[in-house]
Scaffold this active site. Structure first.
Site, PDB file in Angstrom:
ATOM      1  CG  HIS A 131      -0.271  -0.093   2.537  1.00 10.97           C
ATOM      2  ND1 HIS A 131      -0.943   0.131   3.729  1.00 10.97           N
ATOM      3  CD2 HIS A 131       1.013  -0.395   2.890  1.00 10.97           C
ATOM      4  CE1 HIS A 131      -0.105  -0.028   4.742  1.00 10.97           C
ATOM      5  NE2 HIS A 131       1.071  -0.345   4.264  1.00 10.97           N
ATOM      6  CG  HIS A 132       3.934   1.997   2.374  1.00 14.62           C
ATOM      7  ND1 HIS A 132       3.161   2.849   3.135  1.00 14.62           N
ATOM      8  CD2 HIS A 132       4.344   1.002   3.214  1.00 14.62           C
ATOM      9  CE1 HIS A 132       3.109   2.388   4.374  1.00 14.62           C
ATOM     10  NE2 HIS A 132       3.801   1.276   4.453  1.00 14.62           N
ATOM     11  CB  ALA A 133       3.778   1.308  -4.604  1.00 13.41           C
ATOM     12  CG  HIS A 171      -1.248   6.752   6.391  1.00 12.96           C
ATOM     13  ND1 HIS A 171      -0.836   7.764   5.543  1.00 12.96           N
ATOM     14  CD2 HIS A 171      -2.594   6.716   6.308  1.00 12.96           C
ATOM     15  CE1 HIS A 171      -1.902   8.329   4.989  1.00 12.96           C
ATOM     16  NE2 HIS A 171      -2.973   7.701   5.435  1.00 12.96           N
ATOM     17  CG  ASP A 173       1.988   6.138   2.258  1.00 10.84           C
ATOM     18  OD1 ASP A 173       1.812   4.908   2.125  1.00 10.84           O
ATOM     19  OD2 ASP A 173       3.112   6.666   2.197  1.00 10.84           O
TER      20      ASP A 173
END
Length: 390
Positions: A131-133, A171, A173
């Site tokens: 989920h950070h990419a 998070h 993000d």
């Protein structure tokens, strides 16, 4: 619609390997898959290998220049362009990184397609949840954002309302950024407070662009939050928002790094509480999204003690065959764990904290309590924007 759950799996996803000293050891995926099999869950789900995400699919979220940079690093890791977050300590370049990252993304996109088209009621890709990419760069162990790509594909297929719930300790993000301006997607992230943990975003004041106010929700939990506080926060925010939004599909990310044994974060959540949230997400999907549920993995760096058990519970919940917490872990799997890692495997599917207990928001709150302050900040930031009482 088929009532059968799908498990997205291709052994090649274990090639997502940043090297022997990196926390994201792909053994966590292999051991999860073996534990799922050891419990006989293969008979309860349809195991499916989707094709890798092609360039046109990747471009639903990622910039073309970034995709080309990943491809170049995949061919020659020494030429990785750090301007794209590649070749860094968090995201070292490795041969074949484009291919395996696209394969993981393809499993999440395939899960979304199967659920939307009615080929499966639930679909799980525990190799996903990266989920950070960002659209133009790698970040936080994540090359392609499979969660965002799955949601973008749902929108492309005609979905008008998608809720994304992220309970990873970090998070979500990248997913928030991808849909910051899109009122069709409600992103809800429960995570350790950005003061104390990467990526230092996910403040309650982050509520979406002017065109989509109230479409981003962030519950920033104080370090040290345990089961009762974590479950109180989840149930004080998520169900009411899901009920209001009425999604056509629920997409959830189940990073196991909230666990008290995780070496990279500071929450104190047990396996039993993680399982309780998995069950709650399953129930929310049935209550508000006609059962359509795409469940993803995520972080988790206690790769023997925690991750395989947590995500095996997730598969079992999706399959409609929940594993009782007190269940003994199959001996054959424990032997395989020792053979592969020289670590002793856990003996049961519980941390001994079942049943977990928590108090709902309706019981009142303590304005001096840091957990309640976090919940109240999230509610006050978003609920009025959605016409709800904070």
């Amino acid at each position: 619609m088929s009532g059968r759950a799908q498990l997205m799996w291709d052994e090649a996803v274990t090639g997502y390997d940043f090297g022997p000293d990196h926390p994201m050891d792909p053994v966590r995926l292999a051991l999860t898959r073996r534990l799922v099999d050891a419990f006989g869950l293969d008979r309860e789900v349809e195991v499916v290998s989707a094709k890798p995400a092609g360039d046109s699919t990747l471009r639903l979220v990622h910039r073309e220049d970034y995709i080309e940079a990943v491809k170049a690093a995949s061919v020659d890791p020494r030429a990785a362009d750090g301007a794209y977050g590649l070749g860094t300590m968090d995201d070292p370049a490795f041969a074949g990184m484009h291919e395996v990252s696209a394969l993981i993304a393809g499993q999440s996109v395939g899960a979304a397609e199967a659920v939307w088209r009615g080929e499966a009621l639930h679909a799980v890709n525990f190799a996903g949840g990266l989920h950070h990419a960002m659209p133009g760069g790698a970040s936080g162990f994540c090359i392609y954002n499979d969660a965002s790509l799955a949601i973008a594909r749902l929108l492309e297929l005609g979905a008008e309302r998608v809720v994304y719930v992220d309970v990873d300790v970090h998070h979500g993000d990248g997913v928030q950024a991808a849909f910051w301006e899109d009122p069709r997607v409600l992103t809800v992230s429960l995570h350790e407070h950005p003061r104390t943990l990467f990526p230092q975003t996910g403040w309650p004041e982050e509520t979406g662009a002017a065109s989509a106010e109230g479409s981003a929700v962030n519950v920033a939990l104080p370090a040290g939050t345990g089961d009762a506080g974590w479950l109180r926060a989840f149930h004080s925010v998520v169900p009411e928002l899901v009920a209001d939004f009425r999604p056509q599909v629920l997409v959830t990310q189940h990073g196991a790094d909230t666990h008290f044994e995780d070496p990279l974060a500071h929450l104190a959540v047990s396996l039993d509480a993680q399982r309780a949230v998995q069950v709650a997400c399953h129930e929310l999907a049935h209550e508000y999204a006609e059962g359509r549920w795409v469940a993803l993995g995520g972080g988790g760096y206690a790769v023997v003690d925690v991750v395989p058990r947590s995500w095996t519970h997730l598969v079992a919940v999706a399959a409609g065959r929940e594993i009782a917490p007190e269940t003994v872990v199959p001996e054959g799997w424990r032997q395989e764990v020792f053979a592969r890692t020289r670590q002793l495997a856990p003996a049961r599917m519980t941390d001994g904290r079942w049943p977990v207990s928590w108090q709902g928001w309706e019981s009142g709150y303590d304005p001096a309590d840091r957990l309640d302050q976090a919940v109240l900040a999230a509610r006050r930031a978003v609920f009025p924007l959605r016409g709800l009482l904070a």
